[in-house]
Design a protein around this motif. Structure first.
Motif, short mmCIF file in Angstrom:
data_model
loop_
_atom_site.label_atom_id
_atom_site.label_comp_id
_atom_site.label_asym_id
_atom_site.label_seq_id
_atom_site.Cartn_x
_atom_site.Cartn_y
_atom_site.Cartn_z
N ARG A 1 0.83 -1.21 0.00
CA ARG A 1 0.00 0.00 0.00
C ARG A 1 0.86 1.26 0.00
O ARG A 1 0.51 2.27 -0.60
CB ARG A 1 -0.92 -0.01 1.22
N ASP A 2 2.02 1.19 0.66
CA ASP A 2 2.92 2.35 0.73
C ASP A 2 3.74 2.53 -0.54
O ASP A 2 4.02 3.66 -0.95
CB ASP A 2 3.85 2.18 1.94
N THR A 3 4.12 1.40 -1.16
CA THR A 3 5.10 1.44 -2.27
C THR A 3 4.46 1.42 -3.65
O THR A 3 4.91 2.11 -4.56
CB THR A 3 6.07 0.24 -2.14
N TYR A 4 3.41 0.65 -3.82
CA TYR A 4 2.85 0.44 -5.16
C TYR A 4 2.25 1.69 -5.81
O TYR A 4 2.13 1.71 -7.05
CB TYR A 4 1.82 -0.69 -5.12
N PRO A 5 1.86 2.74 -5.07
CA PRO A 5 1.40 3.94 -5.78
C PRO A 5 2.44 4.55 -6.71
O PRO A 5 2.10 5.34 -7.59
CB PRO A 5 1.05 4.90 -4.63
N ARG A 6 3.71 4.17 -6.54
CA ARG A 6 4.76 4.68 -7.44
C ARG A 6 4.88 3.87 -8.72
O ARG A 6 5.66 4.21 -9.61
CB ARG A 6 6.10 4.66 -6.70
N LEU A 7 4.12 2.77 -8.82
CA LEU A 7 4.09 1.99 -10.05
C LEU A 7 3.05 2.57 -11.01
O LEU A 7 2.13 3.28 -10.60
CB LEU A 7 3.75 0.53 -9.76
N ASP A 8 3.19 2.23 -12.28
CA ASP A 8 2.19 2.62 -13.27
C ASP A 8 1.08 1.59 -13.36
O ASP A 8 -0.06 1.94 -13.66
CB ASP A 8 2.85 2.80 -14.64
N ALA A 9 1.42 0.34 -13.13
CA ALA A 9 0.41 -0.73 -13.27
C ALA A 9 0.84 -1.95 -12.48
O ALA A 9 2.02 -2.15 -12.18
CB ALA A 9 0.21 -1.09 -14.74
N ILE A 10 -0.16 -2.77 -12.15
CA ILE A 10 0.04 -4.07 -11.53
C ILE A 10 -0.73 -5.09 -12.34
O ILE A 10 -1.87 -4.82 -12.76
CB ILE A 10 -0.50 -4.09 -10.08
N THR A 11 -0.12 -6.25 -12.57
CA THR A 11 -0.87 -7.33 -13.22
C THR A 11 -0.99 -8.49 -12.24
O THR A 11 -0.05 -8.82 -11.52
CB THR A 11 -0.18 -7.83 -14.51
N THR A 12 -2.17 -9.09 -12.23
CA THR A 12 -2.42 -10.31 -11.47
C THR A 12 -2.72 -11.41 -12.48
O THR A 12 -3.01 -11.13 -13.65
CB THR A 12 -3.60 -10.14 -10.51
#
Length: 416
Positions: A153-164
């Motif tokens: 929750r703290d780190t992933y906002p700096r990503l452009d996308a996530i794939t599952t």
């Protein structure tokens, strides 16, 4: 596009490595693709990365290597960038922090793709401004610890996308983490077409494959097969794979008197020929992040009996069409589903054909096309963002220059 994958090790034989190479190889037909392995433990990778895919490593762990990591004093210091909530943390060090950071600060890639939470954190924190940043989830959010979820929750906002790898997990990410501005997409693992002829449904074997681990619940399958043998002693069960449950499963087979019907075959590579010898696939897991063995069996023309566990089987198998879903942990239901297929040759053959056709949607070409579309959008969006930032910066510089000129003119006018 220049596409870079960051992976723990590209030299082993895990599922993440295999699916990464499947995707990278297909993307390399149209793009510049490299796989960056943090660690190198072997001279040659276990799986072939594929033509056109460059494989490089950052930390050499080969015992005979003159550049072994043990010679660097930073190897003895704990990692600080790689999060300690990731189970791989003991392998990482200040040396890996530095090497990964140096790579990400200098890469010319248009998009960088991480393949586990700890590496996604590196990408989020250390990638230079410019490349699009994508984090892959090969497990599930539900299986992560509370500390891991806080880190994400703290780190992933700096990503452009996530794939599952499943829609169910994508929904969890959107609902639980609520990452503003981060695109969350479900893109499945890919499985290439096998280099063997499809099963003809005549071999009286049920086939299962995977790690012999508690979550795979092979004990359920073995107990279910005791019920099968009581009615159809002409059928057998082959289980491929290794793991810490092997001795316990061997003892269970002996306890149930199934030593002439259930066989622990050990690992097999490639596995496709073993699937094709069977007539039914079986998966009795209590949890699956995806269910790659289900797809492997289907690609070889086998209908699969699987427990409807979170998250993957229900998104792969179309119950009653190309396989059968049963309640998780229900030994009797597994027995009944297996017998239903064993006792109806026409049904088994029809479902096998349907499985072969339906599994084509997991072909690397199809999955790679979906990835290519996503990556193109991310790169274009990132480029537009950088362009706007530069324009704003230049605009601010021009505005300051205009203000300075105006002040000089005013001062000159006052002197006059």
């Amino acid at each position: 596009m220049h596409i870079a994958f960051l992976i723990n090790s590209g030299y082993g034989m895990g599922g993440t490595i295999r699916t990464t190479y499947n995707l990278a190889s297909k993307l390399a037909e149209q793009h510049d693709v490299e796989v960056v392995s943090v660690f190198r433990y072997r001279d040659r990778p276990f799986f072939d990365p594929g033509p056109g895919v460059r494989l490089r490593s950052l930390v050499d762990m080969r015992r005979h290597s003159p550049h072994h990591a043990r010679d660097d004093p930073q190897h003895a210091l704990p990692a600080r960038v790689f999060p300690d909530c990731d189970g791989r943390h003991p392998q990482y060090s200040a040396l890996t922090d530095r090497r990964i950071g140096e790579y990400l600060a200098a890469t010319e890639a248009d998009v960088v793709i991480g393949t586990r939470p700890g590496l996604n954190a590196h990408i989020a924190r250390q990638t230079r401004r410019g490349p699009a940043r994508l984090g892959q989830e090969h497990l599930t959010l539900a299986t992560h610890s509370a500390r891991m979820k806080l880190m994400l929750r703290d780190t992933y906002p700096r990503l452009d996308a996530i794939t599952t790898v499943t829609e169910a997990d994508a929904r969890d990410y959107r609902r639980i983490l609520r990452l503003p501005g981060v695109r969350v997409e479900a893109l499945p693992n890919s499985v290439p077409a096998p280099h063997v002829s499809p099963a003809d449904s005549s071999g009286k074997w049920v086939v299962a494959a995977g790690r012999l681990a508690p979550a795979k619940r092979y004990d359920v399958l073995i107990r279910a097969f005791a019920g099968v043998v009581a009615e159809r002693p002409d059928w057998g069960l082959r289980i491929y794979g290794n793991g810490r449950e092997r001795d316990r499963l061997r003892a269970l087979i002996d306890e149930l008197g199934l030593y002439n019907h259930v066989f622990l075959m050990g690992p097999a590579h490639p596995i496709e020929a073993e699937w094709a010898k069977g007539a039914i696939g079986a998966v009795t897991s209590s949890l699956e992040s995806f269910g790659m063995t289900i797809v492997e069996a289907m690609r070889c023309g086998l209908p699969v009996v699987a427990t409807d566990c979170p998250h993957g089987p229900g998104e792969i198998i179309r119950d009653g069409s190309d396989g059968l879903l049963v309640p998780t942990g229900d030994v009797g239901a597994v027995t009944g589903a297996l017998l239903r297929l064993m006792n109806d040759d026409a049904l088994r053959q029809r479902m096998g054909r349907a499985a072969l056709a339906a599994s084509a949607r997991f072909d690397p070409a199809y999955v790679a096309a979906r990835y290519e579309d996503l990556l193109t959008q991310l790169v274009n969006r990132r480029g537009a963002t950088v362009h706007r930032a530069r324009a704003a910066l230049l605009g601010g510089a021009y505005a300051a220059k205009d203000a300075l000129c105006a002040r000089r003119i005013a001062l000159q006018g006052g002197q006059a």
